[in-house]
Design a protein around this motif. Structure first.
Motif, mmCIF file in Angstrom:
data_model
loop_
_atom_site.group_PDB
_atom_site.id
_atom_site.type_symbol
_atom_site.label_atom_id
_atom_site.label_comp_id
_atom_site.label_asym_id
_atom_site.label_seq_id
_atom_site.Cartn_x
_atom_site.Cartn_y
_atom_site.Cartn_z
ATOM 1 N N LYS A 7 0.820 -1.214 0.000
ATOM 2 C CA LYS A 7 0.000 0.000 0.000
ATOM 3 C C LYS A 7 0.851 1.260 0.000
ATOM 4 O O LYS A 7 0.374 2.334 -0.315
ATOM 5 C CB LYS A 7 -0.995 0.010 1.153
ATOM 6 C CG LYS A 7 -0.436 0.347 2.490
ATOM 7 C CD LYS A 7 -1.537 0.351 3.528
ATOM 8 C CE LYS A 7 -0.972 0.658 4.885
ATOM 9 N NZ LYS A 7 -1.178 1.999 5.302
ATOM 10 N N LYS A 8 2.135 1.118 0.324
ATOM 11 C CA LYS A 8 3.044 2.261 0.277
ATOM 12 C C LYS A 8 3.766 2.361 -1.060
ATOM 13 O O LYS A 8 4.071 3.452 -1.522
ATOM 14 C CB LYS A 8 4.082 2.156 1.393
ATOM 15 C CG LYS A 8 3.503 2.262 2.771
ATOM 16 C CD LYS A 8 4.589 2.102 3.816
ATOM 17 C CE LYS A 8 3.992 2.099 5.211
ATOM 18 N NZ LYS A 8 5.008 1.852 6.231
ATOM 19 N N THR A 9 4.073 1.218 -1.702
ATOM 20 C CA THR A 9 4.939 1.233 -2.873
ATOM 21 C C THR A 9 4.230 0.939 -4.193
ATOM 22 O O THR A 9 4.677 1.411 -5.234
ATOM 23 C CB THR A 9 6.077 0.218 -2.699
ATOM 24 O OG1 THR A 9 5.526 -1.083 -2.499
ATOM 25 C CG2 THR A 9 6.947 0.575 -1.504
ATOM 26 N N ASN A 10 3.167 0.146 -4.186
ATOM 27 C CA ASN A 10 2.470 -0.231 -5.413
ATOM 28 C C ASN A 10 1.345 0.770 -5.680
ATOM 29 O O ASN A 10 0.479 0.984 -4.826
ATOM 30 C CB ASN A 10 1.913 -1.650 -5.268
ATOM 31 C CG ASN A 10 1.348 -2.182 -6.556
ATOM 32 O OD1 ASN A 10 0.775 -1.457 -7.351
ATOM 33 N ND2 ASN A 10 1.496 -3.473 -6.757
ATOM 34 N N ALA A 11 1.328 1.373 -6.857
ATOM 35 C CA ALA A 11 0.343 2.409 -7.175
ATOM 36 C C ALA A 11 -1.082 1.877 -7.165
ATOM 37 O O ALA A 11 -2.000 2.547 -6.662
ATOM 38 C CB ALA A 11 0.666 3.023 -8.532
ATOM 39 N N GLN A 12 -1.300 0.685 -7.708
ATOM 40 C CA GLN A 12 -2.647 0.110 -7.740
ATOM 41 C C GLN A 12 -3.159 -0.170 -6.329
ATOM 42 O O GLN A 12 -4.313 0.109 -6.006
ATOM 43 C CB GLN A 12 -2.654 -1.183 -8.544
ATOM 44 C CG GLN A 12 -2.391 -1.002 -10.003
ATOM 45 C CD GLN A 12 -2.284 -2.334 -10.724
ATOM 46 O OE1 GLN A 12 -2.108 -3.374 -10.112
ATOM 47 N NE2 GLN A 12 -2.389 -2.292 -12.036
ATOM 48 N N CYS A 13 -2.297 -0.712 -5.500
ATOM 49 C CA CYS A 13 -2.697 -1.033 -4.125
ATOM 50 C C CYS A 13 -2.933 0.241 -3.319
ATOM 51 O O CYS A 13 -3.844 0.297 -2.494
ATOM 52 C CB CYS A 13 -1.644 -1.906 -3.461
ATOM 53 S SG CYS A 13 -1.523 -3.543 -4.193
ATOM 54 N N LYS A 14 -2.130 1.253 -3.565
ATOM 55 C CA LYS A 14 -2.297 2.521 -2.848
ATOM 56 C C LYS A 14 -3.628 3.166 -3.195
ATOM 57 O O LYS A 14 -4.350 3.619 -2.311
ATOM 58 C CB LYS A 14 -1.150 3.467 -3.174
ATOM 59 C CG LYS A 14 -1.238 4.788 -2.439
ATOM 60 C CD LYS A 14 0.002 5.610 -2.649
ATOM 61 C CE LYS A 14 -0.089 6.987 -2.032
ATOM 62 N NZ LYS A 14 -0.693 7.101 -0.758
ATOM 63 N N THR A 15 -3.992 3.185 -4.474
ATOM 64 C CA THR A 15 -5.270 3.789 -4.862
ATOM 65 C C THR A 15 -6.440 2.980 -4.307
ATOM 66 O O THR A 15 -7.434 3.572 -3.883
ATOM 67 C CB THR A 15 -5.389 3.920 -6.387
ATOM 68 O OG1 THR A 15 -5.221 2.643 -6.992
ATOM 69 C CG2 THR A 15 -4.366 4.886 -6.940
ATOM 70 N N VAL A 45 0.424 -13.744 -12.436
ATOM 71 C CA VAL A 45 1.814 -13.789 -12.889
ATOM 72 C C VAL A 45 2.311 -15.229 -12.955
ATOM 73 O O VAL A 45 2.940 -15.645 -13.929
ATOM 74 C CB VAL A 45 2.707 -12.927 -11.963
ATOM 75 C CG1 VAL A 45 4.168 -13.210 -12.195
ATOM 76 C CG2 VAL A 45 2.410 -11.457 -12.173
ATOM 77 N N VAL A 46 2.004 -16.012 -11.926
ATOM 78 C CA VAL A 46 2.453 -17.411 -11.900
ATOM 79 C C VAL A 46 1.743 -18.235 -12.964
ATOM 80 O O VAL A 46 2.362 -19.044 -13.652
ATOM 81 C CB VAL A 46 2.249 -18.013 -10.493
ATOM 82 C CG1 VAL A 46 2.490 -19.500 -10.487
ATOM 83 C CG2 VAL A 46 3.150 -17.331 -9.484
ATOM 84 N N THR A 51 6.562 -11.899 -16.080
ATOM 85 C CA THR A 51 6.999 -11.006 -15.023
ATOM 86 C C THR A 51 5.908 -9.980 -14.759
ATOM 87 O O THR A 51 5.047 -9.731 -15.616
ATOM 88 C CB THR A 51 8.307 -10.279 -15.398
ATOM 89 O OG1 THR A 51 8.082 -9.553 -16.613
ATOM 90 C CG2 THR A 51 9.439 -11.274 -15.606
ATOM 91 N N TYR A 52 5.946 -9.378 -13.595
ATOM 92 C CA TYR A 52 4.949 -8.375 -13.234
ATOM 93 C C TYR A 52 5.161 -7.114 -14.052
ATOM 94 O O TYR A 52 6.273 -6.613 -14.179
ATOM 95 C CB TYR A 52 5.052 -8.047 -11.744
ATOM 96 C CG TYR A 52 4.135 -6.931 -11.326
ATOM 97 C CD1 TYR A 52 2.767 -7.112 -11.288
ATOM 98 C CD2 TYR A 52 4.639 -5.684 -10.987
ATOM 99 C CE1 TYR A 52 1.924 -6.087 -10.913
ATOM 100 C CE2 TYR A 52 3.810 -4.653 -10.613
ATOM 101 C CZ TYR A 52 2.450 -4.868 -10.580
ATOM 102 O OH TYR A 52 1.616 -3.844 -10.215
ATOM 103 N N GLN A 53 4.062 -6.621 -14.639
ATOM 104 C CA GLN A 53 4.100 -5.378 -15.407
ATOM 105 C C GLN A 53 3.138 -4.400 -14.751
ATOM 106 O O GLN A 53 1.940 -4.673 -14.657
ATOM 107 C CB GLN A 53 3.705 -5.623 -16.852
ATOM 108 C CG GLN A 53 4.625 -6.582 -17.566
ATOM 109 C CD GLN A 53 4.081 -6.975 -18.929
ATOM 110 O OE1 GLN A 53 3.083 -6.441 -19.387
ATOM 111 N NE2 GLN A 53 4.744 -7.914 -19.573
ATOM 112 N N PHE A 56 0.055 -3.158 -17.062
ATOM 113 C CA PHE A 56 -0.485 -4.210 -17.915
ATOM 114 C C PHE A 56 -1.943 -3.914 -18.270
ATOM 115 O O PHE A 56 -2.742 -3.541 -17.429
ATOM 116 C CB PHE A 56 -0.409 -5.556 -17.197
ATOM 117 C CG PHE A 56 -0.910 -6.710 -18.014
ATOM 118 C CD1 PHE A 56 -0.161 -7.212 -19.049
ATOM 119 C CD2 PHE A 56 -2.138 -7.274 -17.743
ATOM 120 C CE1 PHE A 56 -0.620 -8.278 -19.814
ATOM 121 C CE2 PHE A 56 -2.608 -8.330 -18.487
ATOM 122 C CZ PHE A 56 -1.846 -8.833 -19.534
ATOM 123 N N ILE A 57 -2.279 -4.069 -19.563
ATOM 124 C CA ILE A 57 -3.648 -3.886 -20.038
ATOM 125 C C ILE A 57 -4.079 -5.178 -20.715
ATOM 126 O O ILE A 57 -3.418 -5.690 -21.609
ATOM 127 C CB ILE A 57 -3.740 -2.716 -21.038
ATOM 128 C CG1 ILE A 57 -3.328 -1.420 -20.351
ATOM 129 C CG2 ILE A 57 -5.140 -2.600 -21.609
ATOM 130 C CD1 ILE A 57 -3.238 -0.232 -21.294
#
Length: 61
Positions: A7-15, A45-46, A51-53, A56-57
């Motif tokens: 929640k601090k570093t990932n933009a999607q999780c923060k929003t 991803v697995v 790899t994580y993007q 990603f769209i």
């Protein structure tokens, strides 16, 4: 612990976290929602062996 860091570093999780807290959810429930989002990201991803993007769209037919 991963959700707290995400929640601090990932933009999607923060929003997601900020949106849920603004709607009136308590912070513990919002962290659980972030945890659930992380699990979905990791599973995708697995499953796709990629790899994580961050931007990603999904292209549908």
């Amino acid at each position: 612990m991963c959700a707290l860091n995400a929640k601090k570093t990932n933009a999607q999780c923060k929003t997601l976290f900020d949106r849920l807290v603004e709607k009136g959810k308590n912070k513990k429930a919002a962290v659980i929602a972030v945890c659930n989002k992380l699990l979905k990201i990791v599973f995708g991803v697995v499953k796709n062996k990629t790899t994580y993007q961050d931007n990603f769209i999904v292209k549908s037919a």
